[in-house]
Design a protein around this motif. Sequence first.
Motif, PDB file in Angstrom:
ATOM      1  N   PHE A 101      -6.089   3.875  -3.457  1.00  0.00           N
ATOM      2  CA  PHE A 101      -5.554   3.947  -5.037  1.00  0.00           C
ATOM      3  C   PHE A 101      -6.123   4.725  -6.096  1.00  0.00           C
ATOM      4  O   PHE A 101      -5.558   5.235  -6.511  1.00  0.00           O
ATOM      5  CB  PHE A 101      -4.993   3.036  -5.274  1.00  0.00           C
ATOM      6  CG  PHE A 101      -6.541   2.027  -5.785  1.00  0.00           C
ATOM      7  CD1 PHE A 101      -6.747   0.570  -5.425  1.00  0.00           C
ATOM      8  CD2 PHE A 101      -6.703   1.845  -7.743  1.00  0.00           C
ATOM      9  CE1 PHE A 101      -7.617  -0.457  -5.438  1.00  0.00           C
ATOM     10  CE2 PHE A 101      -7.854   1.122  -7.629  1.00  0.00           C
ATOM     11  CZ  PHE A 101      -8.719   0.314  -6.791  1.00  0.00           C
ATOM     12  N   PHE A 105      -3.077   6.846  -6.717  1.00  0.00           N
ATOM     13  CA  PHE A 105      -2.430   5.250  -7.325  1.00  0.00           C
ATOM     14  C   PHE A 105      -2.049   5.495  -9.130  1.00  0.00           C
ATOM     15  O   PHE A 105      -0.904   5.410  -9.466  1.00  0.00           O
ATOM     16  CB  PHE A 105      -2.116   3.778  -6.490  1.00  0.00           C
ATOM     17  CG  PHE A 105      -1.466   3.603  -5.926  1.00  0.00           C
ATOM     18  CD1 PHE A 105      -0.680   2.438  -5.248  1.00  0.00           C
ATOM     19  CD2 PHE A 105      -1.794   4.742  -4.874  1.00  0.00           C
ATOM     20  CE1 PHE A 105      -0.095   2.234  -4.340  1.00  0.00           C
ATOM     21  CE2 PHE A 105      -0.575   4.260  -3.281  1.00  0.00           C
ATOM     22  CZ  PHE A 105      -0.234   3.324  -3.691  1.00  0.00           C
ATOM     23  N   ASP A 106      -3.267   5.454  -9.352  1.00  0.00           N
ATOM     24  CA  ASP A 106      -3.610   5.683 -10.306  1.00  0.00           C
ATOM     25  C   ASP A 106      -2.307   7.248 -11.138  1.00  0.00           C
ATOM     26  O   ASP A 106      -2.013   6.485 -12.714  1.00  0.00           O
ATOM     27  CB  ASP A 106      -4.795   5.852 -11.418  1.00  0.00           C
ATOM     28  CG  ASP A 106      -5.695   4.674 -10.950  1.00  0.00           C
ATOM     29  OD1 ASP A 106      -5.448   3.737 -11.768  1.00  0.00           O
ATOM     30  OD2 ASP A 106      -6.212   4.226 -10.470  1.00  0.00           O
TER      31      ASP A 106
ATOM     32  N   HIS B  21      -3.938  -4.144  -8.151  1.00  0.00           N
ATOM     33  CA  HIS B  21      -3.532  -2.875  -7.476  1.00  0.00           C
ATOM     34  C   HIS B  21      -2.642  -2.931  -6.101  1.00  0.00           C
ATOM     35  O   HIS B  21      -1.580  -2.371  -6.198  1.00  0.00           O
ATOM     36  CB  HIS B  21      -4.027  -1.194  -7.153  1.00  0.00           C
ATOM     37  CG  HIS B  21      -4.152  -0.248  -8.953  1.00  0.00           C
ATOM     38  ND1 HIS B  21      -5.205  -0.631  -9.594  1.00  0.00           N
ATOM     39  CD2 HIS B  21      -3.686   0.986  -9.131  1.00  0.00           C
ATOM     40  CE1 HIS B  21      -4.979  -0.096 -11.089  1.00  0.00           C
ATOM     41  NE2 HIS B  21      -4.553   0.172 -10.746  1.00  0.00           N
ATOM     42  N   ILE B  22      -2.962  -3.444  -4.971  1.00  0.00           N
ATOM     43  CA  ILE B  22      -2.712  -3.649  -4.257  1.00  0.00           C
ATOM     44  C   ILE B  22      -2.426  -5.219  -3.616  1.00  0.00           C
ATOM     45  O   ILE B  22      -1.374  -5.016  -3.063  1.00  0.00           O
ATOM     46  CB  ILE B  22      -3.912  -2.180  -2.879  1.00  0.00           C
ATOM     47  CG1 ILE B  22      -3.524  -1.180  -3.992  1.00  0.00           C
ATOM     48  CG2 ILE B  22      -2.976  -2.241  -1.662  1.00  0.00           C
ATOM     49  CD1 ILE B  22      -4.422  -0.532  -2.624  1.00  0.00           C
ATOM     50  N   ARG B  69       3.008  -0.934 -10.330  1.00  0.00           N
ATOM     51  CA  ARG B  69       1.270   0.047  -8.850  1.00  0.00           C
ATOM     52  C   ARG B  69       1.652   0.875  -8.295  1.00  0.00           C
ATOM     53  O   ARG B  69       0.631   0.888  -8.509  1.00  0.00           O
ATOM     54  CB  ARG B  69       1.045  -1.937  -7.965  1.00  0.00           C
ATOM     55  CG  ARG B  69       0.875  -2.918  -8.469  1.00  0.00           C
ATOM     56  CD  ARG B  69       0.750  -4.196  -7.599  1.00  0.00           C
ATOM     57  NE  ARG B  69       0.137  -5.229  -7.797  1.00  0.00           N
ATOM     58  CZ  ARG B  69       1.298  -5.455  -9.506  1.00  0.00           C
ATOM     59  NH1 ARG B  69       2.200  -5.305  -9.373  1.00  0.00           N
ATOM     60  NH2 ARG B  69       0.975  -7.077 -10.341  1.00  0.00           N
ATOM     61  N   MET B  71       3.089   2.373  -6.288  1.00  0.00           N
ATOM     62  CA  MET B  71       3.054   2.456  -4.173  1.00  0.00           C
ATOM     63  C   MET B  71       3.983   2.646  -4.372  1.00  0.00           C
ATOM     64  O   MET B  71       4.277   3.482  -3.254  1.00  0.00           O
ATOM     65  CB  MET B  71       3.314   0.886  -3.642  1.00  0.00           C
ATOM     66  CG  MET B  71       1.863  -0.335  -4.252  1.00  0.00           C
ATOM     67  SD  MET B  71       1.585  -1.326  -3.414  1.00  0.00           S
ATOM     68  CE  MET B  71       0.801  -1.342  -1.851  1.00  0.00           C
TER      69      MET B  71
END
Lengths: 115, 115
Positions: A101, A105-106, B21-22, B69, B71
Motif C-alpha cells: 500500500f 493503495f494510498d 489499510h489492509i 481502503r 483494495m
Amino acid sequence: MSETNLNLPRLTEEINTLHHHICYALREPVRILILYLLGEQGRYVNEISELLDIPQPTVSRHLAVLRGRGMVRTERQGTSVFYTLSNPHIIHILDDMRLMFDAEFDESADDSIVV
Amino acid sequence: MSETNLNLPRLTEEINTLHHHICYALREPVRILILYLLGEQGRYVNEISELLDIPQPTVSRHLAVLRGRGMVRTERQGTSVFYTLSNPHIIHILDDMRLMFDAEFDESADDSIVV
DNA sequence: AGGATATATTCGGTTATCCGAATAAACGAA
DNA sequence: TTCGTTTATTCGGATAACCGAATATATCCT
C-alpha cells in the motif's frame, strides 16, 4: 448465470482456515506489534509488557491468541516464560503488505467513508 | 530495564496504518473470498452476490470496506458497477500466508484454547 | 510449607462489528 | 417523468472482541 473456475467450496474452506490461523491474529494492531518485537529477538512476557507499556494480563491474553495459532513458541525458564516467533516469515509478509500500500493503495483509495 | 533497537513510536504508527489499510479488511473471511474472486477476474456486484450466495446489500457493504481502503477499483457501466482488484499482489500475500502455516504452523500449535 | 515472582485466566462491562431488512440513490429505457 | 434494474446506505438488534481488575497457577527459594 455467473460462473467461475474457482472451486468455491474448497476455497472457502481454505480461507476459513487461513483466517482462523493467521488473519484473526492480525485483528489487533498491538498483536502485530508484538510479532515485530519478537521478530527482533525472543522476549519474556514482562519485557513485552514493559517495552509496550501494556498491562501484563493484557499482554498475556494477546500472547495466548498468537500461541493458540502456533505463531509463537514458548520456553519456560523458572518462573518466566520466553516467547519466540515460530516462523519469522510472518514479518516478511507484514513488510510485504506495507510495501504494497505504500506503493499503490494510498493514491487509489477513494474518499468514501472508511469504516 | 528492557531495551530494543526498534523505533517503537514509529513502528506503532506504521503498524496502525498497515492495520487500517489492509489487516482490517481481512477480518472477515468473506472479504478474503471476494478478493480471490476478483483475483480471478473483474465482477459485477450481482455476480459476486450470486456466486457466493450472499445478499446483495451484504456484498455491497463488504465491497465498501475494500473500496475505502483502495483494495478494489470500480467502474460504473450503466446501472451496474464493475469491481476489479487494485493490486493483485494481495493474492500473492494471502497465498504466502497459506503456505506458511501449511508448512509449519499446524504442527507447532499447542492445544490451548483457540479464541 | 510459606512467601515471592512471573505468567495465565476469569469476570463484568463496554465497545465495535456484523447481519438482515428496509430504504435510498444512480442510471437507462420507454 | 415514471418504471425497472442495479447498487449503496441506513437502521435496529445480536454477537463477538476487547480491556482492566481481580484472581489463579506455576515455579523457585528458604
